[in-house]
Design an enzyme around this catalytic site. Sequence first.
Site, PDB file in Angstrom:
ATOM      1  N   GLU A   1      45.998  44.472  35.898  1.00 15.46           N
ATOM      2  CA  GLU A   1      45.116  45.570  35.482  1.00 15.46           C
ATOM      3  C   GLU A   1      45.415  46.754  36.389  1.00 15.46           C
ATOM      4  O   GLU A   1      45.393  46.612  37.619  1.00 15.46           O
ATOM      5  CB  GLU A   1      43.640  45.167  35.595  1.00 15.46           C
TER       6      GLU A   1
ATOM      7  N   ARG B   1      45.585  30.381  43.185  1.00 13.08           N
ATOM      8  CA  ARG B   1      45.915  31.705  43.696  1.00 13.08           C
ATOM      9  C   ARG B   1      46.271  31.613  45.182  1.00 13.08           C
ATOM     10  O   ARG B   1      46.018  30.606  45.835  1.00 13.08           O
ATOM     11  CB  ARG B   1      44.735  32.662  43.519  1.00 13.08           C
TER      12      ARG B   1
ATOM     13  N   LYS C   1      40.959  43.219  45.061  1.00 11.44           N
ATOM     14  CA  LYS C   1      41.226  44.648  44.839  1.00 11.44           C
ATOM     15  C   LYS C   1      39.970  45.489  45.045  1.00 11.44           C
ATOM     16  O   LYS C   1      40.041  46.597  45.572  1.00 11.44           O
ATOM     17  CB  LYS C   1      41.798  44.867  43.435  1.00 11.44           C
TER      18      LYS C   1
END
Length: 551
Positions: free
Chosen positions: A33, A257, A267
């Site tokens: 994104e 992850r 983020k």
Amino acid sequence: MAEEKSLNFLEEIVESDLKNGKYKNIATRFPPEPNGYLHLGHAKSICLNFGLALKYGGKTNLRFDDTNPVTEETEYVESIKGDVKWLGFNWSEELYASDYFDQLYTYAHSLIDKGLAYVDDSTSEEMAAQKGTPTQPGTDSPYRGRSIEENKRLFTEMKDGKHPDGSKVLRARIDMSHTNMLMRDPVIYRVKHAHHHRTGDKWCIYPMYDFAHGQSDSIEQITHSICTLEFVPHRELYDWLIAKLDIYPSHQYEFARLNMTYTMMSKRKLLQLVNEKHVNGWDDPRMPTLSAARRRGYTPEAIRDFCDRIGVAKRDNLIDIGLLEFCLREHLNKIAERRMVVFDPLKVVITNYPEGKSELLRSENLPEGDSTRELPFGRELWIERDDFMEVPAKKYFRLAPGQMVRLKSAFIVKCEEFIKDANGTVTELRCTYVPESRSGSDTSGINVKGVIHWVSAQHAVPAEIRLYDRLFVTEDMNAIEDDFTNHLNPNSLQILKTVYAEPELAKSKTGEHFQFLRMGYFCLDPDATSNKLIFNRTVTLRDTWTKGAGK
């Protein structure tokens, strides 16, 4: 013979799919994104998606998940593309979820036609209450029974801008008592009157991630859609939407992850650090972003090696940042040319070297290799202050009164006397040198145990050094319960305003890597100018952190 590395679970799946003829070729995608800069966690995903396709002769698309115009910017798109290329990968196609807005809108109407989606006027609080709890079933929305015709009309009106933000959503009509709460009539479209970085003001409704993701995969005929573990509960909805729309059956797989010690990889929180000025931008070398790693002097080879070493797991774990630094040292040791820089200078005067004379000596650039450079040598030098002891400790082999040491690539010198100022601080050493002891042609017969670095005072180039350390002092930043900014390391940046470098460093270019002898690995910072050299410490020569932490 070298031991063959075992396959990770995703490689096993891909090999099985190809062997069984499920697919002729595989297709993966990296779907960031564009609402921030990529970090080291994304590097793992990039290496995995592109690596699988490269290994098995498939393709990888770079697809931007640009479904939320409020947080997305073209700046982030460009930075992401730059990071993927820097890591060493090339994508098959550059695509955007926004490329498919017309198709996704058609898909939504198809669900309405099948009685599988409805327009809901409930507030977000009302919808949250309708969802129930993991142990209690949800309750139907009062708008769930709207007719297909009414839903089609209202959804078209939403698209035409006739309803304000938050007034209506489109929900999938699944099962309000489903054990997976994500299947309890999830929102798939919302009204958002916002300018989009690519489609401008064409749309005022935008699909939710869960609706855009699987359908975009299907449109691109992605065979292996690889996500992190938090998307495990989403897979059921991913499969449901593909099945109900009767489109290409992309399949989602999940892996753990990257969680790393002393590191925050969110983020949203990284953006907070930038906005609150805890750091100097997304590329501050203390940040875990790829742009910061590049500025600090990390190499893509080291990051790819690290991602390869940590492997692909099905369960979350915490990786020691020391492993990343090990990979970095291992690569830099091979490629970083050696230079001499004095950080805490103490003057040395060689009393038996003629005044006004200087000469050029040769020193190797790399321990293995024939490349050399010239070093100017003269009567006055700078050495590190801690390379002298007035009262030497046992087994101290550097300079002390009456003691000898070799100057790297130069001569053997002996400390004859030292000078102090009124405060008792040593300000100067008076030494003699042995002319027959020149490195490479030493005929003096003198053996010394210590070797120190130095620079000629007459020829030295001043520079600024930025010493970077861990941004956080807490090992597991995922386990904290208070404000994460309470865990910032107050000593994460130390600036040495004036150090003395050998003149060769005046020719440095951005992107070059150096080992400053005995001081660490460094690179030129983009802030540097022809009049002011600035070097960032990439990593120390050894892991001093673990030792200091008493581990």
